[in-house]
Design a protein around this motif. Sequence first.
Motif, PDB file in Angstrom:
ATOM      1  N   LEU A 160       0.830  -1.203   0.000  1.00  0.00           N
ATOM      2  CA  LEU A 160       0.000   0.000   0.000  1.00  0.00           C
ATOM      3  C   LEU A 160       0.869   1.259   0.000  1.00  0.00           C
ATOM      4  CD1 LEU A 160      -2.889   1.148   0.194  1.00  0.00           C
ATOM      5  CD2 LEU A 160      -2.665   1.049   2.688  1.00  0.00           C
ATOM      6  N   GLY A 161       1.933   1.237   0.823  1.00  0.00           N
ATOM      7  CA  GLY A 161       2.810   2.398   0.895  1.00  0.00           C
ATOM      8  C   GLY A 161       3.522   2.669  -0.411  1.00  0.00           C
ATOM      9  N   PHE A 174       4.443  10.609  -2.407  1.00  0.00           N
ATOM     10  CA  PHE A 174       4.100  11.557  -1.339  1.00  0.00           C
ATOM     11  C   PHE A 174       5.235  11.667  -0.334  1.00  0.00           C
ATOM     12  CE2 PHE A 174       2.249  11.794   3.021  1.00  0.00           C
ATOM     13  CZ  PHE A 174       1.919  13.148   3.005  1.00  0.00           C
ATOM     14  N   PHE A 175       5.767  10.526   0.108  1.00  0.00           N
ATOM     15  CA  PHE A 175       6.843  10.552   1.098  1.00  0.00           C
ATOM     16  C   PHE A 175       8.145  11.100   0.489  1.00  0.00           C
ATOM     17  CE2 PHE A 175       4.367   7.161   3.409  1.00  0.00           C
ATOM     18  CZ  PHE A 175       4.034   7.989   4.480  1.00  0.00           C
ATOM     19  N   PRO A 228      19.204  13.147  -3.235  1.00  0.00           N
ATOM     20  CA  PRO A 228      19.072  12.587  -4.592  1.00  0.00           C
ATOM     21  C   PRO A 228      17.862  11.649  -4.696  1.00  0.00           C
ATOM     22  CG  PRO A 228      20.729  11.364  -3.367  1.00  0.00           C
ATOM     23  CD  PRO A 228      20.263  12.470  -2.456  1.00  0.00           C
ATOM     24  N   LEU A 229      16.691  12.197  -4.456  1.00  0.00           N
ATOM     25  CA  LEU A 229      15.465  11.409  -4.522  1.00  0.00           C
ATOM     26  C   LEU A 229      14.698  11.756  -5.792  1.00  0.00           C
ATOM     27  CD1 LEU A 229      14.288  11.831  -0.808  1.00  0.00           C
ATOM     28  CD2 LEU A 229      15.557   9.909  -1.801  1.00  0.00           C
ATOM     29  N   SER A 230      14.000  10.776  -6.322  1.00  0.00           N
ATOM     30  CA  SER A 230      13.260  11.017  -7.570  1.00  0.00           C
ATOM     31  C   SER A 230      11.870  10.412  -7.479  1.00  0.00           C
ATOM     32  CB  SER A 230      14.004  10.417  -8.765  1.00  0.00           C
ATOM     33  OG  SER A 230      14.148   9.012  -8.602  1.00  0.00           O
ATOM     34  N   LEU A 231      10.914  11.065  -8.119  1.00  0.00           N
ATOM     35  CA  LEU A 231       9.542  10.569  -8.170  1.00  0.00           C
ATOM     36  C   LEU A 231       9.418   9.526  -9.269  1.00  0.00           C
ATOM     37  CD1 LEU A 231       7.615  13.954  -7.802  1.00  0.00           C
ATOM     38  CD2 LEU A 231       8.283  12.361  -6.000  1.00  0.00           C
ATOM     39  N   GLY A 244      -6.016   9.653   1.053  1.00  0.00           N
ATOM     40  CA  GLY A 244      -5.219  10.171  -0.048  1.00  0.00           C
ATOM     41  C   GLY A 244      -3.822  10.556   0.378  1.00  0.00           C
ATOM     42  N   ALA A 245      -2.903  10.497  -0.567  1.00  0.00           N
ATOM     43  CA  ALA A 245      -1.502  10.801  -0.288  1.00  0.00           C
ATOM     44  C   ALA A 245      -1.240  12.284  -0.472  1.00  0.00           C
ATOM     45  CB  ALA A 245      -0.596   9.969  -1.197  1.00  0.00           C
ATOM     46  N   ALA A 246      -1.729  13.075   0.467  1.00  0.00           N
ATOM     47  CA  ALA A 246      -1.524  14.520   0.429  1.00  0.00           C
ATOM     48  C   ALA A 246      -1.723  15.071   1.829  1.00  0.00           C
ATOM     49  CB  ALA A 246      -2.493  15.185  -0.551  1.00  0.00           C
ATOM     50  N   TRP A 247      -1.026  16.170   2.125  1.00  0.00           N
ATOM     51  CA  TRP A 247      -1.145  16.768   3.453  1.00  0.00           C
ATOM     52  C   TRP A 247      -2.523  17.363   3.695  1.00  0.00           C
ATOM     53  CZ3 TRP A 247       1.931  15.369   7.083  1.00  0.00           C
ATOM     54  CH2 TRP A 247       3.235  14.996   6.789  1.00  0.00           C
TER      55      TRP A 247
END
Length: 472
Positions: A90-91, A98-99, A115-118, A326-329
């Motif tokens: 699920l995550g 989102f994270f 160095p993170l990418s979506l 939902g994945a949002a603040w």
Amino acid sequence: MLFPTATFAIFFLIVLPLSWLTMPWPHRWRPFIIAASYVFYSWWDWRFVLLLAGCTIWNQMLAVRIWRTTDRARRKSLLFLALAGNLGVLGYFKYYDFFVSSTDNMAAIVGYDLPLSLKAIVLPVGISFFTFMAISYVVDAYRGEFEPTTLEKFAVYLSFFPHLVAGPIVRPSELIPQIEKPRDPRRVDTSRAFYLIATGLFKKVVIANYLASSIVDQVFAAPGQHSSLEILIAVYAYAVQIYADFSGYTDIAIGIALLLGFSFPQNFDSPYAAVSVQDFWRRWHMTLSRWLRDYVYIPLGGNRKGTVLTYRNLMLTMLIGGLWHGAAWTFVVWGGLHGVALAGERWWHGRRAAPARPLAGWPRWRARILTFHFVCFAWIFFRSDSFGSAWDMIEGLFTGWGEPSPLVTSGVLLAIAVGIGSQYLPARLPRVVMARFSRLPVLAQATVLALALMVTSVLGPEGVAPFIYFQF
């Protein structure tokens, strides 16, 4: 595959008779209904059938091992492994981007460049629902409350197409016992099924779609271009839209399951007639509310560890409930607002020496009005794409009075009035309608249903938008 479409109608007209024809032979019916459910799910994207199948095998394997293991530490380890698998999937699909974006933004604030990418991961339809059902299965096995069934029966439970993509969240003890023995077609409550399907279609196709296309989508997309009156009515309209959309889906799902011989739990009970936020959550998405209570709030300690920890547990439960949506603040804030309100209500009632008496008369209506407007205010964050958009909506409620409001039409006001007013009708009215419908001759019943569907088709906008909760 959407319920209110010709594609689903053809699918169901094939599945329904074949389901009843194979029902007397469970060893034939179960593979058939699994295959039908997988076809239903694969209509959107066939690749995610593999995810559903993997989730089924994973949870069945660990639930059986948990049930058969007597060592307490070993059982806890197996439970942790099962939960890690479910929440990990699920995550990844729902919360990875989102994270990553949240971590990247926080790092940028303190001067770090990570160095993170979506990955722009496609969210499988219904993953939140069947994941929670799978967690119920393994947790109930760990608690000794439900003995795991066979892999085949569990596969039916998890994939049964009426509830697969948007609930309701059905517990193992509510559905699996029904799967384990053939249903009797003579005991199917067809009157209730047809009533639920007809009213569900009307709520979704006419009320929800009309409000979305007539005012909600336009105002929430650009609140700065609309008057205060349009913004206020759009907030009310969205409250009705999301209720009509989700409860409409649930009604259709329960009705379809009834025609197949299965009973699902009720999921809505006039939520906008609630007299408190706690009462609202007893009436809104009831299967999720009970799930959060039994699998999050109570394991955290519930109200058993003192006042302060009770408030903490309420907040954590509602924050998790918000993030589940939902994945949002903005969803987290929505859940946090409800958590604060629930804690505040508990604090207020805790100040009284004697239990509060049931409200009546004006105090009851005042409580309903206050609760409804709090819920509507929280819906602003739920619906908005960002905090900036939510703030523009809130600010616009105070800065644009007297401006032209062409979107506030008599049709919009009527749809809102119907959506809210219907929740104040006598509870016995649907039972009376269903009883009278059941006494009609078959030809008359068919005529009434045909007229209801025709009215729904004529009044509804062209095309059918996806159900809101498909994205959760």
